[in-house]
Structures are given as structure tokens and as C-alpha cells.
Design an enzyme around this catalytic site. Structure first.
Site, PDB file in Angstrom:
ATOM      1  N   SER A 155     -38.222  74.583  79.345  1.00 43.94           N
ATOM      2  CA  SER A 155     -37.394  74.644  80.557  1.00 43.94           C
ATOM      3  C   SER A 155     -36.301  75.690  80.393  1.00 43.94           C
ATOM      4  O   SER A 155     -35.983  76.436  81.316  1.00 43.94           O
ATOM      5  CB  SER A 155     -36.765  73.283  80.839  1.00 43.94           C
ATOM      6  OG  SER A 155     -37.773  72.339  81.131  1.00 43.94           O
ATOM      7  N   GLU A 159     -37.746  79.089  80.776  1.00 48.54           N
ATOM      8  CA  GLU A 159     -38.106  79.318  82.184  1.00 48.54           C
ATOM      9  C   GLU A 159     -36.862  79.655  83.000  1.00 48.54           C
ATOM     10  O   GLU A 159     -36.887  80.485  83.902  1.00 48.54           O
ATOM     11  CB  GLU A 159     -38.838  78.082  82.745  1.00 48.54           C
ATOM     12  CG  GLU A 159     -40.262  77.942  82.190  1.00 48.54           C
ATOM     13  CD  GLU A 159     -40.852  76.527  82.262  1.00 48.54           C
ATOM     14  OE1 GLU A 159     -41.924  76.324  81.666  1.00 48.54           O
ATOM     15  OE2 GLU A 159     -40.258  75.640  82.881  1.00 48.54           O
ATOM     16  N   ALA A 214     -42.678  68.338  89.509  1.00 48.46           N
ATOM     17  CA  ALA A 214     -42.558  69.442  90.482  1.00 48.46           C
ATOM     18  C   ALA A 214     -43.190  70.703  89.892  1.00 48.46           C
ATOM     19  O   ALA A 214     -43.308  70.816  88.667  1.00 48.46           O
ATOM     20  CB  ALA A 214     -41.085  69.708  90.766  1.00 48.46           C
ATOM     21  N   ASP A 241     -49.437  73.670  66.450  1.00 44.56           N
ATOM     22  CA  ASP A 241     -48.026  73.530  66.835  1.00 44.56           C
ATOM     23  C   ASP A 241     -47.316  72.623  65.828  1.00 44.56           C
ATOM     24  O   ASP A 241     -47.892  72.243  64.801  1.00 44.56           O
ATOM     25  CB  ASP A 241     -47.889  73.084  68.301  1.00 44.56           C
ATOM     26  CG  ASP A 241     -48.346  71.649  68.544  1.00 44.56           C
ATOM     27  OD1 ASP A 241     -48.456  70.867  67.578  1.00 44.56           O
ATOM     28  OD2 ASP A 241     -48.583  71.294  69.714  1.00 44.56           O
ATOM     29  N   HIS A 295     -45.623  70.561  74.821  1.00 44.28           N
ATOM     30  CA  HIS A 295     -46.312  71.138  73.668  1.00 44.28           C
ATOM     31  C   HIS A 295     -47.497  71.982  74.139  1.00 44.28           C
ATOM     32  O   HIS A 295     -47.780  73.032  73.590  1.00 44.28           O
ATOM     33  CB  HIS A 295     -46.812  70.040  72.725  1.00 44.28           C
ATOM     34  CG  HIS A 295     -45.723  69.137  72.245  1.00 44.28           C
ATOM     35  ND1 HIS A 295     -45.925  67.900  71.721  1.00 44.28           N
ATOM     36  CD2 HIS A 295     -44.371  69.325  72.236  1.00 44.28           C
ATOM     37  CE1 HIS A 295     -44.766  67.340  71.399  1.00 44.28           C
ATOM     38  NE2 HIS A 295     -43.809  68.178  71.719  1.00 44.28           N
ATOM     39  N   HIS A 335     -32.563  68.933  80.962  1.00 38.89           N
ATOM     40  CA  HIS A 335     -32.452  68.253  79.665  1.00 38.89           C
ATOM     41  C   HIS A 335     -32.502  69.270  78.518  1.00 38.89           C
ATOM     42  O   HIS A 335     -32.409  68.880  77.356  1.00 38.89           O
ATOM     43  CB  HIS A 335     -33.561  67.205  79.528  1.00 38.89           C
ATOM     44  CG  HIS A 335     -34.906  67.780  79.225  1.00 38.89           C
ATOM     45  ND1 HIS A 335     -35.402  68.913  79.844  1.00 38.89           N
ATOM     46  CD2 HIS A 335     -35.874  67.388  78.350  1.00 38.89           C
ATOM     47  CE1 HIS A 335     -36.605  69.181  79.367  1.00 38.89           C
ATOM     48  NE2 HIS A 335     -36.910  68.274  78.470  1.00 38.89           N
ATOM     49  N   ALA A 362     -34.885  65.105  70.828  1.00 36.57           N
ATOM     50  CA  ALA A 362     -35.353  66.219  69.992  1.00 36.57           C
ATOM     51  C   ALA A 362     -34.205  67.202  69.714  1.00 36.57           C
ATOM     52  O   ALA A 362     -33.081  66.778  69.454  1.00 36.57           O
ATOM     53  CB  ALA A 362     -36.559  66.894  70.635  1.00 36.57           C
ATOM     54  N   GLU A 363     -34.462  68.514  69.826  1.00 35.65           N
ATOM     55  CA  GLU A 363     -33.425  69.495  69.462  1.00 35.65           C
ATOM     56  C   GLU A 363     -32.630  69.936  70.687  1.00 35.65           C
ATOM     57  O   GLU A 363     -31.932  70.950  70.677  1.00 35.65           O
ATOM     58  CB  GLU A 363     -34.079  70.687  68.731  1.00 35.65           C
ATOM     59  CG  GLU A 363     -34.621  71.837  69.551  1.00 35.65           C
ATOM     60  CD  GLU A 363     -35.712  71.532  70.559  1.00 35.65           C
ATOM     61  OE1 GLU A 363     -35.997  70.365  70.867  1.00 35.65           O
ATOM     62  OE2 GLU A 363     -36.277  72.504  71.079  1.00 35.65           O
ATOM     63  N   GLN A 364     -32.705  69.140  71.783  1.00 33.62           N
ATOM     64  CA  GLN A 364     -32.100  69.565  73.054  1.00 33.62           C
ATOM     65  C   GLN A 364     -30.581  69.709  72.994  1.00 33.62           C
ATOM     66  O   GLN A 364     -30.009  70.555  73.685  1.00 33.62           O
ATOM     67  CB  GLN A 364     -32.521  68.590  74.158  1.00 33.62           C
ATOM     68  CG  GLN A 364     -34.009  68.681  74.457  1.00 33.62           C
ATOM     69  CD  GLN A 364     -34.574  67.423  75.085  1.00 33.62           C
ATOM     70  OE1 GLN A 364     -33.838  66.524  75.473  1.00 33.62           O
ATOM     71  NE2 GLN A 364     -35.892  67.344  75.198  1.00 33.62           N
TER      72      GLN A 364
HETATM   73  N1  UDP Z   1     -42.506  70.630  83.949  1.00 32.82           N
HETATM   74  C1  UDP Z   1     -43.025  70.872  85.197  1.00 32.82           C
HETATM   75  N2  UDP Z   1     -42.681  70.012  86.206  1.00 32.82           N
HETATM   76  C2  UDP Z   1     -41.867  68.951  86.023  1.00 32.82           C
HETATM   77  C3  UDP Z   1     -41.323  68.734  84.742  1.00 32.82           C
HETATM   78  C4  UDP Z   1     -41.654  69.594  83.721  1.00 32.82           C
HETATM   79  O1  UDP Z   1     -43.781  71.817  85.416  1.00 32.82           O
HETATM   80  O2  UDP Z   1     -41.601  68.238  86.981  1.00 32.82           O
HETATM   81  C5  UDP Z   1     -42.844  71.550  82.860  1.00 32.82           C
HETATM   82  C6  UDP Z   1     -41.731  72.546  82.616  1.00 32.82           C
HETATM   83  O3  UDP Z   1     -41.880  73.666  83.469  1.00 32.82           O
HETATM   84  C7  UDP Z   1     -41.873  72.880  81.139  1.00 32.82           C
HETATM   85  C8  UDP Z   1     -42.476  71.604  80.549  1.00 32.82           C
HETATM   86  O4  UDP Z   1     -42.998  70.851  81.637  1.00 32.82           O
HETATM   87  O5  UDP Z   1     -42.764  73.953  80.965  1.00 32.82           O
HETATM   88  C9  UDP Z   1     -41.457  70.764  79.833  1.00 32.82           C
HETATM   89  O6  UDP Z   1     -41.189  71.327  78.597  1.00 32.82           O
HETATM   90  P1  UDP Z   1     -39.759  71.284  77.936  1.00 32.82           P
HETATM   91  O7  UDP Z   1     -39.862  71.956  76.615  1.00 32.82           O
HETATM   92  O8  UDP Z   1     -38.748  71.821  78.848  1.00 32.82           O
HETATM   93  O9  UDP Z   1     -39.411  69.769  77.765  1.00 32.82           O
HETATM   94  P2  UDP Z   1     -40.226  68.513  77.180  1.00 32.82           P
HETATM   95  O10 UDP Z   1     -40.938  67.950  78.329  1.00 32.82           O
HETATM   96  O11 UDP Z   1     -41.120  68.996  76.090  1.00 32.82           O
HETATM   97  O12 UDP Z   1     -39.138  67.629  76.713  1.00 32.82           O
END
Ligand code: UDP
Length: 487
Positions: free
Chosen positions: A373, A376, A351, A117, A19, A368, A391-393
Site C-alpha cells: 500500500s 502504491e 476495493a 518470499d 504476499h 495501515h 508486522a513491520e507497519q
Molecule cells: N488491496 C486491494 N484492495 C483492498 C485492500 C487491499 O487491492 O481493498 C491490495 C493493496 O492494493 C495491496 C495489498 O492488497 O497491494 C495489501 O498489501 P499491503 O502490503 O499493503 O498490506 P497487507 O495486506 O499485506 O497487510
């Protein structure tokens, strides 16, 4: 109060890196490219988190933006410790409103606009108290936004047919949601406390001055069009919807890490990056199957590994960044480390994902499918192997595999089903085989990369949306200053 020459926007981020990251990026873009003064308020769940640690995990380019961590809130008397993550976040956001109000009331530059948000709806009341415009920032797809705003109009019959009879849920102008992909909000389980949260969110959105969504026009043209014009979306059709994505963190060129050093030594597009977002966890059995599946596939990999959590796919949601240095994962099978020497790298807990995905040795992302992600991966042209958790994954995974053609499915279609090592091996090998499926996915991912990057260039559609928002705020500021002068 003294008046700045720029509009001043307040952004509010709810707990969780998924978030916070897009809110920080929104702040960065508004400040760096659109002449907005930005203050970001952050609600944190973990008391051990400091500002520098939080920002260290995000981006190094925050200079134009003022970031403020709100005081930790105590929700122990508000929700049970076993309540869903969604209910806990909602409670924290509600409890944070008084301290946000106090912080705004002593600001030297009166704010022009408030952007919250998905979990920040409780704070929207402050917009009228302080005479601000109000916006909701959806850090997901336009498809998810369409479902959210349509949710209160669903009849009992429609909900029953989806939840109990498992029929697809039809949303005007969008792809229907298959039952296997459905959101927790539609399911019959103790997390039903989230239905009223969603319904209220939809209502608040219909009263907002705008809805920002982290997608871009060319990615979801028909859904965005429907949201603006289809009367089935009720009052929301009168609210401007601004697609402003893909907002993702930029790569920190100077960052050196063990992971990027290891990647430097691998051939181009040869490595699978495995990560389940900021909080995702697998069961103990599934962790072992994944480990052996990776090994059997004979592909190179980097795996962000977490201690398993049975029956809790969000097991690390509130603590993934606080325990970054977690030592050697003792939950991986015996003999695994020796067997993967030279082929795989295990990174405990966290990471530097942006830098990893931008590295030229990455060939695919087993993810996931959290929306950050996903974006990215898209901006780096990396094809995906989907393993949605919450969630909406699951909707994101369907869009990636069936609509965009840049992904192949791997995770279980039904929660709790074990995906065995042989199946994992086959999908990983297929995804990396450039003569077949893997080649097609790579080509699609690269096409999408070009389109994604274009949206935020100065003549791109999302840059244009952000400029429009900035103009609204400038207009508002001038209007308010004229009124003050005239008074
Ligand atoms: N992230 C990261 N390193 C990790 C795991 C996650 O930098 O080891 C960051 C990732 O780059 C992304 C965010 O955490 O920007 C995760 O957001 P996402 O919406 O993908 O998933 P959520 O964690 O909200 O389920």
C-alpha cells in the site's frame, strides 16, 4: 527434458494478497522486460479461491507468466487453530513443499532459479535438489531486511533491554527501532514462536545466491550500503542484495467500478481513501470512532470497511478476498449512512486499490502502512495518514512520517489504545489543509513519485538490478547447457 532458450524462474508466493501481489509483479517484470520464462506457484489459504478470482484481484497483464495454484494443504494437525497468523502461514508453506517438488519434477523446461518470499524458506531445499540458483524476495524495506538478518546476532542483553526496558534497538548503519515501533518478534507474548522462524530465515538468507528487496537504491541508500558492506551483518554481506522496487500493480485502465465512478464526480485531490490492507481490522469501538471522526472532519472519503474484530488486528487476513461482496456493513453506527450522504462512500471488504490511488480526486491515503500500500501511494504521489496495525507497519509509518515527510501519524502508538473521534477529525483536517501540513506532505509525495517511477525505467537503478539478475540466470543456463553438451 527439453531446454528452453530462456532461463526459467520459479517464483513461490505464500498465502495473503500482500504476499501474492508483489510476487506476481516480479514475475511480470522478469517475463515482460528481461526475457525470463516464469512459473509462479501460489499457496492459498482459502479453499474457495479460484485462480481467476485471485488474478482478477491483481493484474490483467499476466500473459507471459504461468500461474499455478498448489493443492490446498491441511495444517490442522500441525498447528493449533489459535496459533498466530505467522505460525499458520509458516506451517502451510512447510506442508506445500512436497507438492511443489512433485510439480517441478514433471516440468518440461528445467528451472534455472527459485525465488521464494519471506515465508518460503522451507522450499529452498528444492534448489539443490533440482540444481537451481536460490533467492529470497523481501516484499518490504531494506530497513526491515537489515533487522531480520541482524536478529540472530543480538545478545540476550540487547533483546532484554529492548523488550523489557523498552530501549531503542540499535541496528548497524540504520535508524534505531523505537520500542513503540517494534516487531512482534521482539515482544514477550505467545507469538514468540515466530522468533525461531525469523532466525532461520536470516540463516537461509545468508546461504542464498541473492536477496531481492522491493525498495529502490535512492530511497534507502545508506541501509542498502550497510547491508552490502557492514561486517555486523555477518555472512549476508557476501550475498548480493538487489533493490528491485517499487514493484506495484499497474492500473487497469478498462476497469469500471462503483468506486471509480463515484470518484469521477469529486473535485481534484479532495478525497481521503481509507483502507487497512488485505487483512487489517479495527475493534468495534475504534470502528465507531473512525466513522464519526471521518464525518466530523467534513472531508470526502472512500472507506474500505470490514466487520470489526476485537483484539485481532489481522482479523480478515485469510478471507478478505473470498467475501468481497459482503453486503451493507451493519456494524457502522446508526444514522451514519444518512449523515455522510454525498460526502463519503463505504466499500465493504475490498476495493480496486491501485485504480483508486491513481485517481486524480484522491488527496490522501489513511493506511495501515503495509509496504505494498505504501509503495502504491508513493508511485501515485499520494500523501499518507498512518495507522499501522501489525508486522513491520509501525517501522514503515515512522519512515514515512519522520524520514520521508510524506505522512502524518494518526493510529495509536500503543496497541489497544482508543483514538477518539475528535483526534481523528483534527488529523484528517490537517492532512487535507494544503496551506499547512497537508501542502508540505503533498509536495513531498510528488517528489517521491518522480523518483519512484524513475527507478524502474530502462536507465533506472531497479531496472538495472533486475537486468543483472537476468544476466546471472542466463550465464547459469549457458553454463548448464555447455556441461550437458560436453557430457
Ligand atoms: N488491496 C486491494 N484492495 C483492498 C485492500 C487491499 O487491492 O481493498 C491490495 C493493496 O492494493 C495491496 C495489498 O492488497 O497491494 C495489501 O498489501 P499491503 O502490503 O499493503 O498490506 P497487507 O495486506 O499485506 O497487510
Amino acid at each position: 527434458m527439453q531446454t528452453s532458450s530462456n532461463p526459467h524462474a520459479i517464483l513461490l508466493a505464500s498465502p495473503g494478497m500482500g504476499h501474492l501481489i508483489p510476487v506476481l509483479e516480479l514475475g511480470n517484470h522478469l517475463a515482460a522486460h528481461h526475457g525470463i520464462d516464469v512459473t509462479i506457484f501460489v499457496v492459498v489459504a482459502d479453499p474457495s479461491i479460484s485462480k481467476s478470482r485471485l488474478l482478477g484481484q491483481t493484474t490483467a497483464t499476466l500473459k507471459p507468466v504461468n500461474v499455478v495454484l498448489l493443492p490446498q494443504v491441511d495444517i490442522s494437525s500441525l498447528v493449533s487453530p489459535t496459533a498466530s497468523v505467522v505460525a499458520q502461514i509458516a506451517a502451510m508453506m512447510r506442508a506445500a513443499v512436497p507438492s511443489l517438488r512433485a510439480a517441478i519434477s514433471v516440468m518440461s523446461t528445467p528451472p534455472t532459479a527459485l525465488v521464494v518470499d519471506l515465508f518460503g524458506k522451507e522450499a529452498l531445499v528444492l534448489a539443490s535438489e533440482f540444481n537451481m540458483l536460490k533467492y529470497v524476495f523481501v516484499t518490504s524495506t531494506a530497513w526491515f531486511l537489515a533487522v531480520t538478518v541482524h536478529l540472530p546476532s543480538l545478545s540476550e542483553k540487547e533483546r532484554h533491554e529492548h523488550r523489557v526496558l523498552k530501549k531503542p534497538l540499535k541496528i548497524p548503519g540504520c535508524r534505531a527501532i523505537q520500542f513503540e515501533d517494534t516487531l512482534e518478534v521482539f515482544l514477550d507474548h505467545p507469538n514468540q514462536d515466530i522468533f525461531p522462524e525469523f532466525a532461520r530465515l536470516a540463516f537461509e538468507m545468508s546461504l542464498a545466491d541473492g536477496i531481492l528487496v522491493n525498495t529502490w537504491r535512492e530511497l534507502e541508500p545508506s541501509t542498502l550500503n550497510e547491508l552490502l558492506h557492514n561486517k555486523a551483518f555477518g555472512r549476508v554481506t557476501k550475498v548480493p542484495v538487489y533493490p528491485i522496487g517499487p514493484l506495484v500493480r499497474s492500473v487497469r485502465q478498462s476497469l469500471e467500478s462503483d468506486v471509480t465512478a463515484w470518484l469521477d464526480k469529486q473535485p481534484k485531490e479532495s478525497v481521503i481513501y481509507v483502507s487497512f490492507g488485505s487483512g487489517g481490522t479495527l475493534s468495534a469501538k475504534q470502528t465507531i470512532e473512525l466513522a464519526w471522526g471521518l464525518k466530523l472532519s467534513q472531508q470526502r472519503f472512500v472507506w474500505v470497511a470490514r466487520p470489526p474484530a476485537d483484539n485481532n488486528a489481522r482479523g480478515a487476513f485469510f478471507n478478505s478476498t473470498s467475501s468481497i461482496q459482503d453486503g451493507t456493513p451493519d456494524y457502522l453506527p446508526e444514522g451514519f449512512f444518512t449523515s455522510i450522504r454525498g460526502m463519503g462512500l463505504i466499500v465493504p471488504m475490498w476495493a480496486p486499490q491501485t485504480e483508486v490511488l491513481a485517481h486524480e480526486s484522491i488527496g490522501a491515503f489513511l493506511s495501515h502502512c503495509g509496504w505494498n500500500s505504501t509503495l502504491e501511494s508513493m508511485v501515485n504521489g499520494v500523501p499518507m495518514i498512518t495507522w499501522p496495525l501489525y508486522a513491520e507497519q509501525k517501522m514503515n509509518a515512522t519512515m514515512l512520517a519522520e524520514e520521508l515527510g510524506m505522512a502524518v501519524r494518526l493510529g495509536p502508538r500503543e496497541a489497544g489504545t482508543l483514538v477518539e473521534r475528535e483526534a481523528i477529525k483534527d488529523v484528517l483536517m490537517g492532512a487535507m489543509d494544503v496551506r499547512h501540513k497537508g501542502g508540505k506532505m503533498r509536495a513531498r509525495a510528488k517528489e517521491l513519485r518522480a523518483k519512484a517511477r524513475k527507478a524502474l525505467t530502462t536507465d533506472g537503478s531497479s531496472y538495472n538490478s533486475l537486468s543483472q539478475i537476468a544476466k546471472e540466470w542466463e550465464f547459469r543456463l549457458r553454463h548448464l547447457s555447455n556441461k550437458t553438451l560436453g557430457a
